[in-house]
Scaffold this motif. Structure first.
Motif, PDB file in Angstrom:
ATOM      1  N   ASP A  41       0.835  -1.185   0.000  1.00 38.86           N
ATOM      2  CA  ASP A  41       0.000   0.000   0.000  1.00 38.86           C
ATOM      3  C   ASP A  41       0.881   1.250   0.000  1.00 38.86           C
ATOM      4  O   ASP A  41       1.068   1.872   1.035  1.00 38.86           O
ATOM      5  N   ILE A  42       1.426   1.611  -1.152  1.00 33.25           N
ATOM      6  CA  ILE A  42       2.282   2.791  -1.248  1.00 33.25           C
ATOM      7  C   ILE A  42       1.434   3.952  -1.740  1.00 33.25           C
ATOM      8  O   ILE A  42       0.803   3.876  -2.792  1.00 33.25           O
ATOM      9  N   ARG A  43       1.420   5.038  -0.944  1.00 35.80           N
ATOM     10  CA  ARG A  43       0.578   6.190  -1.255  1.00 35.80           C
ATOM     11  C   ARG A  43       1.431   7.437  -1.395  1.00 35.80           C
ATOM     12  O   ARG A  43       2.465   7.580  -0.761  1.00 35.80           O
ATOM     13  N   ASP A  44       0.943   8.389  -2.212  1.00 33.94           N
ATOM     14  CA  ASP A  44       1.657   9.655  -2.411  1.00 33.94           C
ATOM     15  C   ASP A  44       1.349  10.616  -1.264  1.00 33.94           C
ATOM     16  O   ASP A  44       0.713  10.246  -0.275  1.00 33.94           O
ATOM     17  N   ALA A  45       1.802  11.856  -1.377  1.00 35.52           N
ATOM     18  CA  ALA A  45       1.618  12.851  -0.315  1.00 35.52           C
ATOM     19  C   ALA A  45       0.149  13.168  -0.063  1.00 35.52           C
ATOM     20  O   ALA A  45      -0.220  13.569   1.037  1.00 35.52           O
ATOM     21  N   ASN A  46      -0.709  12.999  -1.060  1.00 33.36           N
ATOM     22  CA  ASN A  46      -2.134  13.284  -0.910  1.00 33.36           C
ATOM     23  C   ASN A  46      -2.947  12.058  -0.518  1.00 33.36           C
ATOM     24  O   ASN A  46      -4.165  12.139  -0.397  1.00 33.36           O
ATOM     25  N   GLY A  47      -2.301  10.906  -0.369  1.00 33.83           N
ATOM     26  CA  GLY A  47      -2.999   9.691   0.018  1.00 33.83           C
ATOM     27  C   GLY A  47      -3.499   8.857  -1.132  1.00 33.83           C
ATOM     28  O   GLY A  47      -4.206   7.874  -0.916  1.00 33.83           O
ATOM     29  N   ASN A  48      -3.149   9.213  -2.373  1.00 31.54           N
ATOM     30  CA  ASN A  48      -3.564   8.423  -3.529  1.00 31.54           C
ATOM     31  C   ASN A  48      -2.687   7.184  -3.653  1.00 31.54           C
ATOM     32  O   ASN A  48      -1.470   7.248  -3.479  1.00 31.54           O
ATOM     33  N   LEU A  49      -3.282   6.057  -3.987  1.00 34.98           N
ATOM     34  CA  LEU A  49      -2.568   4.804  -4.139  1.00 34.98           C
ATOM     35  C   LEU A  49      -1.722   4.845  -5.404  1.00 34.98           C
ATOM     36  O   LEU A  49      -2.211   5.219  -6.480  1.00 34.98           O
ATOM     37  N   LEU A  50      -0.444   4.480  -5.298  1.00 29.66           N
ATOM     38  CA  LEU A  50       0.462   4.479  -6.440  1.00 29.66           C
ATOM     39  C   LEU A  50       0.629   3.065  -6.978  1.00 29.66           C
ATOM     40  O   LEU A  50       0.541   2.095  -6.230  1.00 29.66           O
ATOM     41  N   ALA A  51       0.892   2.952  -8.283  1.00 29.14           N
ATOM     42  CA  ALA A  51       1.127   1.667  -8.930  1.00 29.14           C
ATOM     43  C   ALA A  51       2.261   1.826  -9.937  1.00 29.14           C
ATOM     44  O   ALA A  51       2.595   2.947 -10.344  1.00 29.14           O
ATOM     45  N   ASP A  52       2.849   0.713 -10.346  1.00 29.72           N
ATOM     46  CA  ASP A  52       3.890   0.753 -11.373  1.00 29.72           C
ATOM     47  C   ASP A  52       3.343   1.406 -12.640  1.00 29.72           C
ATOM     48  O   ASP A  52       2.213   1.146 -13.047  1.00 29.72           O
ATOM     49  N   GLY A  53       4.154   2.272 -13.249  1.00 32.74           N
ATOM     50  CA  GLY A  53       3.763   2.923 -14.486  1.00 32.74           C
ATOM     51  C   GLY A  53       3.037   4.239 -14.319  1.00 32.74           C
ATOM     52  O   GLY A  53       2.761   4.915 -15.309  1.00 32.74           O
ATOM     53  N   ASP A  54       2.700   4.625 -13.100  1.00 29.55           N
ATOM     54  CA  ASP A  54       2.021   5.900 -12.867  1.00 29.55           C
ATOM     55  C   ASP A  54       2.940   7.071 -13.186  1.00 29.55           C
ATOM     56  O   ASP A  54       4.158   6.951 -13.185  1.00 29.55           O
ATOM     57  N   SER A  79       6.174   6.899 -15.796  1.00 30.73           N
ATOM     58  CA  SER A  79       6.500   5.474 -15.673  1.00 30.73           C
ATOM     59  C   SER A  79       7.374   5.167 -14.469  1.00 30.73           C
ATOM     60  O   SER A  79       8.509   4.710 -14.610  1.00 30.73           O
ATOM     61  N   ILE A  80       6.835   5.398 -13.285  1.00 26.80           N
ATOM     62  CA  ILE A  80       7.575   5.062 -12.081  1.00 26.80           C
ATOM     63  C   ILE A  80       7.544   3.552 -11.865  1.00 26.80           C
ATOM     64  O   ILE A  80       6.701   2.836 -12.431  1.00 26.80           O
ATOM     65  N   ARG A  81       8.477   3.071 -11.060  1.00 29.81           N
ATOM     66  CA  ARG A  81       8.499   1.669 -10.671  1.00 29.81           C
ATOM     67  C   ARG A  81       8.570   1.625  -9.158  1.00 29.81           C
ATOM     68  O   ARG A  81       9.387   2.319  -8.548  1.00 29.81           O
ATOM     69  N   LEU A  82       7.708   0.840  -8.533  1.00 32.07           N
ATOM     70  CA  LEU A  82       7.683   0.725  -7.081  1.00 32.07           C
ATOM     71  C   LEU A  82       8.643  -0.368  -6.643  1.00 32.07           C
ATOM     72  O   LEU A  82       8.683  -1.445  -7.235  1.00 32.07           O
ATOM     73  N   VAL A  83       9.429  -0.060  -5.604  1.00 32.97           N
ATOM     74  CA  VAL A  83      10.407  -1.006  -5.074  1.00 32.97           C
ATOM     75  C   VAL A  83      10.261  -1.048  -3.554  1.00 32.97           C
ATOM     76  O   VAL A  83       9.839  -0.079  -2.940  1.00 32.97           O
ATOM     77  N   PRO A  84      10.606  -2.170  -2.922  1.00 35.54           N
ATOM     78  CA  PRO A  84      10.541  -2.229  -1.460  1.00 35.54           C
ATOM     79  C   PRO A  84      11.667  -1.414  -0.839  1.00 35.54           C
ATOM     80  O   PRO A  84      12.717  -1.219  -1.439  1.00 35.54           O
ATOM     81  N   GLY A  85      11.428  -0.906   0.352  1.00 34.29           N
ATOM     82  CA  GLY A  85      12.430  -0.127   1.059  1.00 34.29           C
ATOM     83  C   GLY A  85      11.870   1.206   1.507  1.00 34.29           C
ATOM     84  O   GLY A  85      10.682   1.493   1.340  1.00 34.29           O
ATOM     85  N   ASP A  86      12.733   2.055   2.054  1.00 34.42           N
ATOM     86  CA  ASP A  86      12.254   3.335   2.553  1.00 34.42           C
ATOM     87  C   ASP A  86      12.109   4.370   1.436  1.00 34.42           C
ATOM     88  O   ASP A  86      11.396   5.346   1.586  1.00 34.42           O
ATOM     89  N   HIS A  87      12.770   4.195   0.305  1.00 31.53           N
ATOM     90  CA  HIS A  87      12.578   5.031  -0.879  1.00 31.53           C
ATOM     91  C   HIS A  87      11.810   4.167  -1.878  1.00 31.53           C
ATOM     92  O   HIS A  87      12.390   3.353  -2.583  1.00 31.53           O
ATOM     93  N   GLU A  88      10.502   4.364  -1.930  1.00 25.88           N
ATOM     94  CA  GLU A  88       9.614   3.418  -2.593  1.00 25.88           C
ATOM     95  C   GLU A  88       9.532   3.551  -4.103  1.00 25.88           C
ATOM     96  O   GLU A  88       9.015   2.669  -4.771  1.00 25.88           O
ATOM     97  N   ILE A  89      10.006   4.659  -4.673  1.00 22.87           N
ATOM     98  CA  ILE A  89       9.842   4.919  -6.100  1.00 22.87           C
ATOM     99  C   ILE A  89      11.201   4.933  -6.783  1.00 22.87           C
ATOM    100  O   ILE A  89      12.116   5.620  -6.350  1.00 22.87           O
ATOM    101  N   GLU A  90      11.306   4.169  -7.865  1.00 30.15           N
ATOM    102  CA  GLU A  90      12.493   4.210  -8.704  1.00 30.15           C
ATOM    103  C   GLU A  90      12.066   4.848 -10.023  1.00 30.15           C
ATOM    104  O   GLU A  90      11.066   4.451 -10.615  1.00 30.15           O
ATOM    105  N   ALA A  91      12.820   5.862 -10.457  1.00 29.71           N
ATOM    106  CA  ALA A  91      12.425   6.589 -11.665  1.00 29.71           C
ATOM    107  C   ALA A  91      13.639   7.180 -12.354  1.00 29.71           C
ATOM    108  O   ALA A  91      14.699   7.342 -11.756  1.00 29.71           O
ATOM    109  N   ARG A  92      13.459   7.518 -13.605  1.00 31.94           N
ATOM    110  CA  ARG A  92      14.499   8.181 -14.382  1.00 31.94           C
ATOM    111  C   ARG A  92      14.115   9.656 -14.489  1.00 31.94           C
ATOM    112  O   ARG A  92      13.066   9.999 -15.013  1.00 31.94           O
ATOM    113  N   VAL A  93      15.018  10.532 -13.963  1.00 36.28           N
ATOM    114  CA  VAL A  93      14.789  11.974 -13.967  1.00 36.28           C
ATOM    115  C   VAL A  93      15.997  12.631 -14.616  1.00 36.28           C
ATOM    116  O   VAL A  93      17.120  12.486 -14.134  1.00 36.28           O
TER     117      VAL A  93
END
Length: 108
Positions: A41-54, A79-93
């Motif tokens: 259950d990974i959520r953004d700052a506003n409480g919206n549920l995040l999924a791979d590819g968002d 196209s974010i990717r969710l990963v386990p750990g304390d930094h939940e989002i892996e992305a290319r910026v």
């Protein structure tokens, strides 16, 4: 019947359920059941549920190591990717692969 995994050795689709995992009926290989990946259950700052590819937007200036400037507020990431750990989002910026905390993004 639940979808059972194929044997990782012989790839036959006939595993037997064991106490803590599976056993292949064909080759006899035993393996553990898939562990929980920690992505419940990974959520953004506003409480919206995040999924791979968002697609998300950064809500706070973030400093990064190695390159001056960091990531500015409002930067959109596709196209974010969710990963386990304390930094939940892996992305290319900006051509860099980064790990970002979900608390610093909002769903776009």
């Amino acid at each position: 019947m639940a979808d059972l995994p194929n044997c990782p050795i012989c790839t036959m689709p006939d595993p037997l359920l064991a106490a803590d995992g599976y056993e292949c009926a064909t080759c006899g290989h035993e393996w553990l059941a898939a562990p929980d990946d920690g992505l419940d259950d990974i959520r953004d700052a506003n409480g919206n549920l995040l999924a791979d590819g968002d697609a998300v937007s950064i809500i706070k200036d973030l400093k990064t190591d190695g390159k001056a400037g960091g990531i500015k507020v409002g930067t959109k990431i596709k196209s974010i990717r969710l990963v386990p750990g304390d930094h939940e989002i892996e992305a290319r910026v900006d051509g860099r692969q980064l790990l970002i905390r979900a608390a610093f993004v909002k769903k776009a």
